[in-house]
Every structure is written in structure tokens, then in C-alpha cells.
Design an enzyme around this catalytic site. Structure first.
Site, PDB file in Angstrom:
ATOM      1  N   GLN A 214      72.761  21.705  75.885  1.00  0.00           N
ATOM      2  CA  GLN A 214      71.999  21.022  74.832  1.00  0.00           C
ATOM      3  C   GLN A 214      72.034  21.817  73.528  1.00  0.00           C
ATOM      4  O   GLN A 214      72.235  21.252  72.450  1.00  0.00           O
ATOM      5  CB  GLN A 214      70.563  20.813  75.301  1.00  0.00           C
ATOM      6  CG  GLN A 214      69.725  19.963  74.354  1.00  0.00           C
ATOM      7  CD  GLN A 214      68.325  19.768  74.866  1.00  0.00           C
ATOM      8  OE1 GLN A 214      67.807  20.562  75.648  1.00  0.00           O
ATOM      9  NE2 GLN A 214      67.686  18.693  74.426  1.00  0.00           N
TER      10      GLN A 214
ATOM     11  N   GLN B 260      75.381  21.372  71.918  1.00  0.00           N
ATOM     12  CA  GLN B 260      75.518  20.074  71.271  1.00  0.00           C
ATOM     13  C   GLN B 260      74.711  20.011  69.977  1.00  0.00           C
ATOM     14  O   GLN B 260      75.140  19.412  68.983  1.00  0.00           O
ATOM     15  CB  GLN B 260      75.060  18.966  72.228  1.00  0.00           C
ATOM     16  CG  GLN B 260      75.140  17.562  71.655  1.00  0.00           C
ATOM     17  CD  GLN B 260      76.563  17.136  71.330  1.00  0.00           C
ATOM     18  OE1 GLN B 260      77.528  17.722  71.823  1.00  0.00           O
ATOM     19  NE2 GLN B 260      76.695  16.112  70.499  1.00  0.00           N
ATOM     20  N   GLU B 261      73.548  20.635  69.978  1.00  0.00           N
ATOM     21  CA  GLU B 261      72.693  20.608  68.794  1.00  0.00           C
ATOM     22  C   GLU B 261      73.258  21.443  67.647  1.00  0.00           C
ATOM     23  O   GLU B 261      73.226  21.023  66.493  1.00  0.00           O
ATOM     24  CB  GLU B 261      71.289  21.125  69.146  1.00  0.00           C
ATOM     25  CG  GLU B 261      70.473  20.231  70.049  1.00  0.00           C
ATOM     26  CD  GLU B 261      69.899  19.021  69.320  1.00  0.00           C
ATOM     27  OE1 GLU B 261      70.173  18.850  68.116  1.00  0.00           O
ATOM     28  OE2 GLU B 261      69.166  18.236  69.960  1.00  0.00           O
ATOM     29  N   SER B 262      73.764  22.646  67.962  1.00  0.00           N
ATOM     30  CA  SER B 262      74.075  23.579  66.867  1.00  0.00           C
ATOM     31  C   SER B 262      75.277  24.465  67.105  1.00  0.00           C
ATOM     32  O   SER B 262      75.590  25.289  66.237  1.00  0.00           O
ATOM     33  CB  SER B 262      72.860  24.488  66.639  1.00  0.00           C
ATOM     34  OG  SER B 262      72.659  25.336  67.774  1.00  0.00           O
TER      35      SER B 262
ATOM     36  N   TYR C 182      74.939  11.469  72.967  1.00  0.00           N
ATOM     37  CA  TYR C 182      74.268  12.769  73.078  1.00  0.00           C
ATOM     38  C   TYR C 182      73.998  13.101  74.545  1.00  0.00           C
ATOM     39  O   TYR C 182      74.305  14.191  75.029  1.00  0.00           O
ATOM     40  CB  TYR C 182      72.973  12.710  72.280  1.00  0.00           C
ATOM     41  CG  TYR C 182      72.077  13.928  72.324  1.00  0.00           C
ATOM     42  CD1 TYR C 182      72.246  14.986  71.438  1.00  0.00           C
ATOM     43  CD2 TYR C 182      71.005  13.996  73.214  1.00  0.00           C
ATOM     44  CE1 TYR C 182      71.395  16.086  71.451  1.00  0.00           C
ATOM     45  CE2 TYR C 182      70.150  15.077  73.242  1.00  0.00           C
ATOM     46  CZ  TYR C 182      70.348  16.122  72.352  1.00  0.00           C
ATOM     47  OH  TYR C 182      69.493  17.200  72.368  1.00  0.00           O
TER      48      TYR C 182
END
Length: 351
Positions: A75, A78-80, A182
Site C-alpha cells: 500500500q 502504491q501511495e508514494s 488501487y
């Protein structure tokens, strides 16, 4: 990406420690009162070291087994892409992409540096873990079908209201497919971050509870003088110990040494002293033969006497251990017979 809720728990600076030591946790299989251990898929690999301890800590803080370290790592990626200064067009900030309004409600100073900031790795990751833990619980109680991890991820990305609207993960038609993709990307890339599994411990009693608590720290680095009942922390060098390649590694490594992990594992039900020798002294009136070891018994190694004990381990049966061998290595699985020199085995006690 939109991120709605965050919360976290604090990492406390460690006790100052003494004796060099290592900790081992041994795997068990066997009697009615023994602890059954199996791989939980909770290991971690392929993440920047500055994120590793926080991801493990955030996972361990959640009572829901679905919140594996690899899920949090995928996660975050994927976010940053693990970028601490990441931003989004919507105004999300930091490695876990908090919206300012959300951070104002849920942000905490989890790394203890005096400020709660979505840019700080510890603050961000612990808040991410708390939010995901809450969403997994909400998913379980919702009655919606499908993978609770997928529901939680959708809630993290789009808000739980979107999950309620569709009674599940929003479809591709929602928000241009952002939330749908996502969820799919994170679940499919988890395997990239899955290392050798942490131990899933079942059973009851103080020994099983101690082993369960210790098992959450597999993969955490060894840090001379580091660790306390509150969790892993940086250690120190004493002129002899804590060095790696000529430099003081312990002072910049967040982790445990053997006796601090033993202390952490039994806290708060049993308050063990800080060093391996002191732990032997506090429990030596309850010796245990090697043939009668039970889950949670403390194993000790020495250079010849009780005053020369240098290693403590938690027994879990079946002849295997998880140990923090020395500076530069992590708490890991290893056979009991090779954890320490066999001739140094001193004895075992039951806290």
C-alpha cells in the site's frame, strides 16, 4: 489519492542496557499445552530500512491477522513509492498520502520527535496501520462479501461511504476506476514484499503470550542496548559491542538485543530484569531440564558461570529458534542446535 482516517501508537526510547546477548524464539509443535506455530506470511522484504521497523510495528499493533506487513508495504508503495515528500494533486501528503483535514483529526507524534507530521515515516506508517486495522474490523462487521482486505483498501482510498454505496469495492465505473485499480494493484503486488513468514502463535498462558509477542519482532534488526518493554529502539556502543565495519551501528539501528526482547515479550504480565544474567538470576529458582521444556521457558548460554551468561532465548519446542544473532543481522529463524555453541548451553528456567 484521497486518504481519510489515520491514528497510531507511540515508540518509546529504550532502556539503557548492559550485557551482550541474543534472543531466540523456538518453534513448537506438540503437547496439549504447547503452542502451535505456522508460517503466517508476515515476513517482509524489499522495503527501505527506514520503513521496515515501522511497518512491522504497525502490523503487530493490529489484532486483525489480515493486516500483514506485506499489505502495508504494498500500500505504501502504491501511495508514494516510499517517498517521504510525496504529494498529490488533491493535496495528499507524505508516504501514506494523508489529506490535511484527515491528519488534523488522526495525526499523532508516534516517532516521539515533538511533532505529529504526515511527512515523518513513523507518524505516517503507524497512522496508516491504525486506519487499515479499523477498516478491516469495519469490513468484517459489514456483512459485505469479498476479501476484507479489499474492502479496507477501498475505504482507505475512497472513503467507507463509497464501500457502503456499492456494498463492496466500487466498480471500474466509479471515479474512473481509480479505487478499483488501487485495490487490485496492491493485492497483486503484496507478494513482492513478502519475506519469510512471521510466526502465527496459538495457545494460551504466559509462555504462549510471550512467544506470540516475540514473534511479532521477527525481521527486526539486532541493536546492542536497544529495545525496551515499549518496543524496538536505538542502542549504543560500549567500546566493544554494537559496531559494524568499524562504525557504531547500534546508535542508529532501531531494534532489540536478546535480553530486551525477552523482557519485551513477557511485559507487562511478568517484569523481567533488563540483562540476560539478571533474568537468569530472577528465575533460577525455577529450573527446567532440557527434556521438560515448555513454551516460553527461558534458555541461557554462558561462557562458564551464571555471571558469564551472554544469551537468552524463549523456548517454543520442536528444536528450532528465532534469534537476533549479532550486530548486523536481524531476528531470524535458526535451529536451536546452531543458535549458539552447544557447549555454552547453561540451562533453562520458567518465568
Amino acid at each position: 489519492m484521497k486518504v481519510l482516517i489515520r491514528a497510531a501508537i507511540a515508540l518509546v526510547v529504550a532502556f539503557v542496557a548492559a550485557l551482550v546477548c541474543l534472543l531466540s524464539v523456538v518453534l513448537v509443535d506438540a503437547d496439549a499445552d504447547a503452542t502451535e506455530i505456522s508460517g503466517s506470511g508476515g515476513g517482509l522484504k524489499g522495503v527501505p530500512e527506514e520503513f521496515r521497523t515501522w511497518i512491522l510495528k504497525a502490523s503487530a499493533a493490529c489484532s486483525e491477522p489480515e493486516l500483514a506487513p506485506a499489505l502495508l508495504a504494498a500500500q505504501l508503495y502504491q501511495e508514494s513509492k516510499f517517498q517521504t515528500q510525496a504529494t498529490s494533486g488533491a493535496g495528499a501528503q507524505g508516504p501514506a498520502q494523508f489529506m490535511p483535514g484527515t491528519w488534523a483529526t488522526w495525526g499523532r507524534d508516534d516517532d516521539g520527535n515533538g511533532s505529529a507530521s504526515p511527512w515523518d515515516i513513523g507518524d505516517a506508517v503507524m497512522s496508516q496501520g491504525r486506519m487499515m486495522c479499523s477498516l478491516i474490523k469495519q469490513a468484517k462487521s459489514s456483512g459485505y462479501g469479498g476479501d476484507v482486505r479489499a474492502l479496507a483498501l477501498a475505504g482507505y482510498n475512497a472513503g467507507w461511504g463509497a464501500v457502503e454505496r456499492y456494498s463492496g469495492v466500487p466498480p471500474k465505473s466509479f471515479s474512473g476506476g481509480e479505487t478499483y485499480n488501487y485495490v487490485q494493484i496492491i493485492l497483486s503486488t503484496m507478494v513482492r514484499f513478502q519475506g519469510s513468514g512471521l510466526l502465527s502463535v496459538s495457545g494460551s498462558g504466559s509462555g504462549a503470550d510471550a512467544l506470540r509477542r516475540a514473534a511479532t519482532q521477527i525481521g527486526t534488526p539486532y541493536s546492542w542496548g536497544g529495545g525496551s518493554p515499549a518496543g524496538p529502539s536505538t542502542g549504543f556502543c560500549d567500546g566493544t559491542n554494537g559496531y559494524l565495519n568499524g562504525s557504531c551501528s547500534a546508535s542508529s539501528t532501531v531494534g532489540f538485543d536478546c535480553s530486551s526482547l525477552a523482557q519485551y515479550s513477557y511485559w507487562p504480565s511478568i517484569h523481567l530484569p533488563r540483562t540476560a544474567a539478571a533474568q537468569y538470576g530472577a528465575t533460577s529458582d525455577r529450573p527446567v531440564s532440557r527434556q521438560d521444556l515448555k513454551v516460553g521457558d527461558l534458555l541461557f548460554w554462558s561462557h562458564g558461570s551464571s555471571g558469564s551468561i551472554y544469551h537468552v532465548a524463549l523456548y517454543a519446542g520442536d528444536g528450532n529458534v528465532v534469534q537476533a544473532p549479532r550486530t548486523g543481522r536481524d531476528i531470524e529463524l535458526a535451529p536451536l542446535t546452531s543458535a549458539m555453541p552447544a557447549s555454552d548451553y547453561y540451562g533453562a528456567t520458567r518465568p
